[in-house]
Design a protein around this motif. Structure first.
Motif, mmCIF file in Angstrom:
data_model
loop_
_atom_site.group_PDB
_atom_site.id
_atom_site.type_symbol
_atom_site.label_atom_id
_atom_site.label_comp_id
_atom_site.label_asym_id
_atom_site.label_seq_id
_atom_site.Cartn_x
_atom_site.Cartn_y
_atom_site.Cartn_z
ATOM 1 N N VAL A 44 -14.115 3.541 -13.965
ATOM 2 C CA VAL A 44 -15.165 4.570 -14.024
ATOM 3 C C VAL A 44 -14.642 5.920 -13.527
ATOM 4 N N SER A 71 -16.104 1.195 -9.096
ATOM 5 C CA SER A 71 -17.314 1.979 -8.808
ATOM 6 C C SER A 71 -17.331 2.455 -7.355
ATOM 7 N N ARG A 112 -16.399 6.219 -6.710
ATOM 8 C CA ARG A 112 -17.249 7.321 -7.137
ATOM 9 C C ARG A 112 -18.180 7.690 -6.006
ATOM 10 N N GLN A 163 -23.882 8.415 -6.315
ATOM 11 C CA GLN A 163 -24.505 7.231 -6.894
ATOM 12 C C GLN A 163 -25.162 7.545 -8.239
ATOM 13 N N GLN A 222 -23.837 6.882 -11.791
ATOM 14 C CA GLN A 222 -23.798 5.577 -12.449
ATOM 15 C C GLN A 222 -24.672 5.567 -13.704
ATOM 16 N N SER A 246 -23.009 7.314 -16.512
ATOM 17 C CA SER A 246 -21.871 6.535 -16.970
ATOM 18 C C SER A 246 -22.329 5.345 -17.816
ATOM 19 N N GLU A 300 -21.204 -1.912 -14.222
ATOM 20 C CA GLU A 300 -20.194 -1.330 -13.352
ATOM 21 C C GLU A 300 -19.997 -2.259 -12.172
ATOM 22 N N CYS A 301 -18.770 -2.312 -11.705
ATOM 23 C CA CYS A 301 -18.493 -3.197 -10.576
ATOM 24 C C CYS A 301 -17.313 -2.655 -9.781
ATOM 25 N N SER A 302 -17.007 -3.351 -8.722
ATOM 26 C CA SER A 302 -15.853 -2.972 -7.915
ATOM 27 C C SER A 302 -15.164 -4.217 -7.385
#
Ligand code: GTP
Ligand code: MG
Length: 191
Positions: free
Chosen positions: A90, A126, A129, A132, A135, A138, A157-159
């Motif tokens: 992202v 994520s 970034r 917030q 998101q 995106s 989205e994930c991390s």
């Protein structure tokens, strides 16, 4: 384990995407429940036993890496996949642009234009970034892609680092295989 058994009793979950987006980290974070600070280009396929997966189906996580595989190597994994997680970062727009410029066309080239292998768009990193609110914009960016490429089942989205949405990613991937939306996609014969 024969190919037939693999098809019915095991989900083959493939991760593809540009270099450095975090595919290997995602797999290792999911498996070890901690972020690996140092990762090899690629892990061996890892089989998750059914009882620890969201939908109770054994799942093989298959990593790919352009650092040590050719397009042909990756294509031979694409044709074996039950579900494809298409990973981008992202915080790196070029990796997002290449979803529709390179990866989705490659997948169609290998599986056919109206293939039914579900694809999940995975925006990783994520945690990097700051805003917030970004998101939403995106995730909105993914909508035109989902219109053009109906095989894209969902986008999230994930991390790998903060572990955010990793369980969801796994859940969506299993659901996409077990409860396919394929009939809804196919507009042939419909109004
Ligand atoms: P290739 O094997 O080259 O295709 O890369 P890859 O997609 O497997 O990426 P990899 O897991 O090697 O991660 C690349 C870099 O991004 C590493 O330095 C990771 O530590 C970092 N990274 C991976 N996931 C995350 C994340 O969720 N957040 C942050 N901040 N960094 C991440
Ligand atoms: Mg890797």
């Amino acid at each position: 384990q024969g190919e037939a058994a693999t098809k019915t009793r095991t989900i083959r979950l493939l991760l593809v995407g540009d270099e450095y987006v975090g595919k290997t980290s995602l797999i290792l974070s999911l498996v070890s429940e901690q972020f690996p600070f140092s990762v090899p280009p690629r892990t061996q396929p890892i089989t998750i036993p059914p009882d620890v997966t969201p939908e109770r189906v054994a799942t093989i996580l298959v990593d790919t890496s352009m650092r040590e595989q050719s397009e042909n190597d990756i294509s031979s994994e694409i044709v074996r996949a039950d579900v494809i997680c298409l990973v981008y970062s992202v915080v790196d727009d070029e990796t997002f642009n290449r979803l529709s410029k390179y990866w989705l066309p490659l997948i169609r080239e290998k599986l056919g234009d109206s293939h039914k292998v579900p694809v999940i768009l995975v925006g990783n990193k994520s945690d990097e970034r700051f805003e917030q609110g970004e998101q939403d914009s995106s995730l909105n960016r993914a909508i035109p892609i989902m219109h053009k490429f109906k095989e894209v089942e969902t986008s999230l989205e994930c991390s790998a680092k903060s572990m955010k949405n990793l369980a969801e990613l796994f859940f969506y991937a299993q659901k996409a295989v077990l409860f396919p939306h394929a009939p809804l996609y196919n507009s042939a014969g419909q109004m």
